[in-house]
Design a protein around this motif. Sequence first.
Motif, PDB file in Angstrom:
ATOM      1  N   GLN A  91       0.831  -1.199   0.000  1.00  0.00           N
ATOM      2  CA  GLN A  91       0.000   0.000   0.000  1.00  0.00           C
ATOM      3  C   GLN A  91       0.868   1.251   0.000  1.00  0.00           C
ATOM      4  OE1 GLN A  91      -2.245  -1.926   3.441  1.00  0.00           O
ATOM      5  NE2 GLN A  91      -3.840  -0.672   2.522  1.00  0.00           N
ATOM      6  N   SER A  92       0.478   2.207  -0.828  1.00  0.00           N
ATOM      7  CA  SER A  92       1.231   3.450  -0.929  1.00  0.00           C
ATOM      8  C   SER A  92       0.521   4.558  -0.167  1.00  0.00           C
ATOM      9  CB  SER A  92       1.392   3.853  -2.399  1.00  0.00           C
ATOM     10  OG  SER A  92       2.048   5.098  -2.505  1.00  0.00           O
ATOM     11  N   GLY A  93       1.287   5.330   0.606  1.00  0.00           N
ATOM     12  CA  GLY A  93       0.730   6.451   1.356  1.00  0.00           C
ATOM     13  C   GLY A  93       1.238   7.774   0.825  1.00  0.00           C
ATOM     14  N   ALA A  94       0.438   8.833   1.054  1.00  0.00           N
ATOM     15  CA  ALA A  94       0.823  10.206   0.682  1.00  0.00           C
ATOM     16  C   ALA A  94       1.315  10.271  -0.760  1.00  0.00           C
ATOM     17  CB  ALA A  94       1.890  10.732   1.638  1.00  0.00           C
ATOM     18  N   ASN A  95       0.517   9.717  -1.685  1.00  0.00           N
ATOM     19  CA  ASN A  95       0.969   9.611  -3.066  1.00  0.00           C
ATOM     20  C   ASN A  95       0.199  10.520  -4.021  1.00  0.00           C
ATOM     21  OD1 ASN A  95       2.786   8.450  -4.979  1.00  0.00           O
ATOM     22  ND2 ASN A  95       1.131   7.156  -5.743  1.00  0.00           N
ATOM     23  N   TYR A  96      -0.714  11.328  -3.510  1.00  0.00           N
ATOM     24  CA  TYR A  96      -1.424  12.277  -4.359  1.00  0.00           C
ATOM     25  C   TYR A  96      -1.074  13.701  -3.945  1.00  0.00           C
ATOM     26  CZ  TYR A  96      -4.253   9.052  -7.061  1.00  0.00           C
ATOM     27  OH  TYR A  96      -4.663   8.087  -7.961  1.00  0.00           O
ATOM     28  N   VAL A 100      -1.963  15.694  -0.293  1.00  0.00           N
ATOM     29  CA  VAL A 100      -0.945  16.032   0.699  1.00  0.00           C
ATOM     30  C   VAL A 100      -0.921  17.542   0.945  1.00  0.00           C
ATOM     31  CG1 VAL A 100       1.515  15.975   1.249  1.00  0.00           C
ATOM     32  CG2 VAL A 100       0.450  14.022   0.100  1.00  0.00           C
ATOM     33  N   ILE A 101      -1.030  18.335  -0.106  1.00  0.00           N
ATOM     34  CA  ILE A 101      -1.046  19.796   0.056  1.00  0.00           C
ATOM     35  C   ILE A 101      -2.225  20.226   0.922  1.00  0.00           C
ATOM     36  CG2 ILE A 101      -1.345  21.993  -1.161  1.00  0.00           C
ATOM     37  CD1 ILE A 101       0.165  20.715  -3.534  1.00  0.00           C
ATOM     38  N   ASP A 102      -3.410  19.674   0.646  1.00  0.00           N
ATOM     39  CA  ASP A 102      -4.593  20.025   1.435  1.00  0.00           C
ATOM     40  C   ASP A 102      -4.396  19.700   2.908  1.00  0.00           C
ATOM     41  OD1 ASP A 102      -5.883  20.926  -0.809  1.00  0.00           O
ATOM     42  OD2 ASP A 102      -7.189  19.177  -1.042  1.00  0.00           O
ATOM     43  N   LEU A 103      -3.852  18.521   3.194  1.00  0.00           N
ATOM     44  CA  LEU A 103      -3.644  18.122   4.591  1.00  0.00           C
ATOM     45  C   LEU A 103      -2.618  19.015   5.277  1.00  0.00           C
ATOM     46  CD1 LEU A 103      -3.653  14.216   4.361  1.00  0.00           C
ATOM     47  CD2 LEU A 103      -5.447  15.697   5.249  1.00  0.00           C
ATOM     48  N   GLU A 104      -1.533  19.328   4.576  1.00  0.00           N
ATOM     49  CA  GLU A 104      -0.484  20.165   5.161  1.00  0.00           C
ATOM     50  C   GLU A 104      -1.008  21.570   5.461  1.00  0.00           C
ATOM     51  OE1 GLU A 104       2.582  19.583   6.085  1.00  0.00           O
ATOM     52  OE2 GLU A 104       3.002  17.582   5.295  1.00  0.00           O
ATOM     53  N   VAL A 105      -1.756  22.139   4.541  1.00  0.00           N
ATOM     54  CA  VAL A 105      -2.303  23.488   4.750  1.00  0.00           C
ATOM     55  C   VAL A 105      -3.310  23.484   5.899  1.00  0.00           C
ATOM     56  CG1 VAL A 105      -3.737  25.304   3.719  1.00  0.00           C
ATOM     57  CG2 VAL A 105      -1.891  24.267   2.390  1.00  0.00           C
ATOM     58  N   ALA A 106      -4.149  22.463   5.941  1.00  0.00           N
ATOM     59  CA  ALA A 106      -5.174  22.390   6.980  1.00  0.00           C
ATOM     60  C   ALA A 106      -4.575  22.240   8.374  1.00  0.00           C
ATOM     61  CB  ALA A 106      -6.125  21.238   6.690  1.00  0.00           C
ATOM     62  N   HIS A 107      -3.405  21.609   8.475  1.00  0.00           N
ATOM     63  CA  HIS A 107      -2.806  21.339   9.777  1.00  0.00           C
ATOM     64  C   HIS A 107      -1.624  22.247  10.100  1.00  0.00           C
ATOM     65  CE1 HIS A 107      -5.008  17.514   9.076  1.00  0.00           C
ATOM     66  NE2 HIS A 107      -5.206  17.597  10.379  1.00  0.00           N
ATOM     67  N   ARG A 108      -1.433  23.350   9.361  1.00  0.00           N
ATOM     68  CA  ARG A 108      -0.314  24.244   9.673  1.00  0.00           C
ATOM     69  C   ARG A 108      -0.552  24.957  10.997  1.00  0.00           C
ATOM     70  NH1 ARG A 108      -0.792  29.662   7.039  1.00  0.00           N
ATOM     71  NH2 ARG A 108      -3.004  29.959   6.594  1.00  0.00           N
ATOM     72  N   GLU A 118       0.542  31.296   0.048  1.00  0.00           N
ATOM     73  CA  GLU A 118       1.985  31.122   0.182  1.00  0.00           C
ATOM     74  C   GLU A 118       2.322  29.719   0.694  1.00  0.00           C
ATOM     75  OE1 GLU A 118       3.319  35.743   1.177  1.00  0.00           O
ATOM     76  OE2 GLU A 118       2.809  34.358   2.799  1.00  0.00           O
ATOM     77  N   ALA A 119       1.574  29.285   1.688  1.00  0.00           N
ATOM     78  CA  ALA A 119       1.809  27.944   2.233  1.00  0.00           C
ATOM     79  C   ALA A 119       1.572  26.882   1.173  1.00  0.00           C
ATOM     80  CB  ALA A 119       0.907  27.700   3.443  1.00  0.00           C
ATOM     81  N   ARG A 120       0.500  27.034   0.417  1.00  0.00           N
ATOM     82  CA  ARG A 120       0.181  26.063  -0.620  1.00  0.00           C
ATOM     83  C   ARG A 120       1.278  25.996  -1.686  1.00  0.00           C
ATOM     84  NH1 ARG A 120      -4.314  23.307  -1.927  1.00  0.00           N
ATOM     85  NH2 ARG A 120      -5.477  24.336  -0.264  1.00  0.00           N
ATOM     86  N   ALA A 121       1.796  27.160  -2.061  1.00  0.00           N
ATOM     87  CA  ALA A 121       2.852  27.209  -3.075  1.00  0.00           C
ATOM     88  C   ALA A 121       4.127  26.549  -2.576  1.00  0.00           C
ATOM     89  CB  ALA A 121       3.122  28.656  -3.472  1.00  0.00           C
ATOM     90  N   GLU A 122       4.489  26.793  -1.326  1.00  0.00           N
ATOM     91  CA  GLU A 122       5.705  26.197  -0.769  1.00  0.00           C
ATOM     92  C   GLU A 122       5.571  24.685  -0.647  1.00  0.00           C
ATOM     93  OE1 GLU A 122       7.201  27.982   2.762  1.00  0.00           O
ATOM     94  OE2 GLU A 122       7.029  30.036   2.000  1.00  0.00           O
ATOM     95  N   ILE A 123       4.418  24.229  -0.182  1.00  0.00           N
ATOM     96  CA  ILE A 123       4.209  22.790  -0.029  1.00  0.00           C
ATOM     97  C   ILE A 123       4.173  22.113  -1.394  1.00  0.00           C
ATOM     98  CG2 ILE A 123       2.636  21.014   0.835  1.00  0.00           C
ATOM     99  CD1 ILE A 123       1.712  23.226   2.895  1.00  0.00           C
ATOM    100  N   ALA A 124       3.577  22.785  -2.386  1.00  0.00           N
ATOM    101  CA  ALA A 124       3.550  22.245  -3.743  1.00  0.00           C
ATOM    102  C   ALA A 124       4.968  22.052  -4.274  1.00  0.00           C
ATOM    103  CB  ALA A 124       2.751  23.164  -4.659  1.00  0.00           C
ATOM    104  N   GLY A 292     -10.064  14.427  -0.820  1.00  0.00           N
ATOM    105  CA  GLY A 292     -11.494  14.236  -0.641  1.00  0.00           C
ATOM    106  C   GLY A 292     -11.868  13.178   0.373  1.00  0.00           C
ATOM    107  N   ASN A 293     -10.932  12.836   1.259  1.00  0.00           N
ATOM    108  CA  ASN A 293     -11.247  11.875   2.321  1.00  0.00           C
ATOM    109  C   ASN A 293     -12.174  12.503   3.361  1.00  0.00           C
ATOM    110  OD1 ASN A 293      -7.895  11.237   1.834  1.00  0.00           O
ATOM    111  ND2 ASN A 293      -9.408   9.705   1.335  1.00  0.00           N
TER     112      ASN A 293
END
Length: 327
Positions: A91-96, A100-108, A118-124, A292-293
Motif C-alpha cells: 500500500q502506498s501512502g501520501a501519493n497524491y 498532501v497539500i490540502d492536509l499540510e495546509v489544513a494542519h499548519r 503562500e503555504a500552498r505554493a511552498e508545499i507544492a 477528498g477523504n
Amino acid sequence: MAMLAQSAGPFALGTFSAQGGESFPGLLADDRVLDLRSALDWAPSDLRAVLERWEETLPVLRTLAEDDSPGWLPLEGLRVHAPIEPRQIFQSGANYRQHVIDLEVAHRSPDDPRTVEEARAEIAAVMDRRAAEDLPYVFIGLPSAITGPYDDVVLPAWAEKPDWELELAAVVAKPAYRVTVEEALEYVAGYTIANDLTDRATVFRRDMKAIGTDWLRCKNAPGFTPLGPWLVPAESIADTGDLRITLKLNGETMQDESTKDMLFGVARLVSYASQTAQLLPGDLVLTGSPAGNGIHWGRLLRDGDVMEGSITGLGVQRTRCVAEGTA
C-alpha cells in the motif's frame, strides 16, 4: 445481485458464485460469465491460479471472450466476490499531490506567518521535489481485510473515525524481484478498485510517538478493503496516469480526481516494492488515495452510509456500512 459490468476492453475477470454454490473464477464479457474451471483444460480453482499462468492464458482468454458457445451464465443473478485473494498487499501512502497539500495546509500552525496561498505554493514545491528526487512510501496490508465489492462493511466499535480512501490497485502477473521502473509494467496483469478504509483515530500511536504510525490497527479490520468488482487486463487500460477516481457517499461526490495527480506512478511503485520484497502472482499494489477523504470534509463513516466507488474502465463497487453488532 451483480451490477452491470461497466469495464473497459472486450473482457474482464472476476470471482463469482451462483446461489448456494461455491465460488469460481470467471471470464466476464457482455454482462455474461464463463466458468474458467470448465472453459480452460487445466481447470483453475481460482483467479490466482489463472494469474500464475498469465502469459500463456491471456491469448486463450481473448479467444474465449469472442466465443458464443453454450456455457455462459448471465451476470445478473450471480454473486460477485473480491476478484483475487492476494498473498501480499503493498500500500502506498501520501501519493497524491493535492491530497498532501490540502492536509499540510489544513494542519499548519496557528502562528504560521504565511498566507494560505503562500503555504500552498511552498508545499507544492516540496511535493514536486519529492516526486523528482525521493522514494515512494509503501507499507504492508493484510489479505484478511479484503471483502467483496458489494458486501457490507462492518465498522468496528473501537473505530472512532472510520474513513474512506478509494484507490487504483495493480494486480501482479508474475514474480517480480528488483525489477526496474522501465520493465515494471511487464509484471502487471491488470487493475482493479480498492477502498482502503482507515480509522483516523488510530493512525498514530499516542503512547509511542517515536514509533509513529500503526497501520495494523487503523487499516486491517475484517472487511476494511472492499476490492473489485473486476480485474481488467492491463492491455485494456490505455494510460493508468489518466484515470478518474470518484467516490460518492450517499450519492454525494466526495472524491473526484485524476490519477495524473499521483506523485509516483504504477511503474515506480511496483519497482520500488520489488527492490525489497518479491512480488507474487495475484499480489496487489495499491497506489494511494486522492484528495477528498472524510477527514478533509469533517464527515466520517457511520452506520447506514453507502459508498459508491468508480475508476475509469474498472467498473463500480457499492458497499454499505453497518455498525458492529447490527450486521
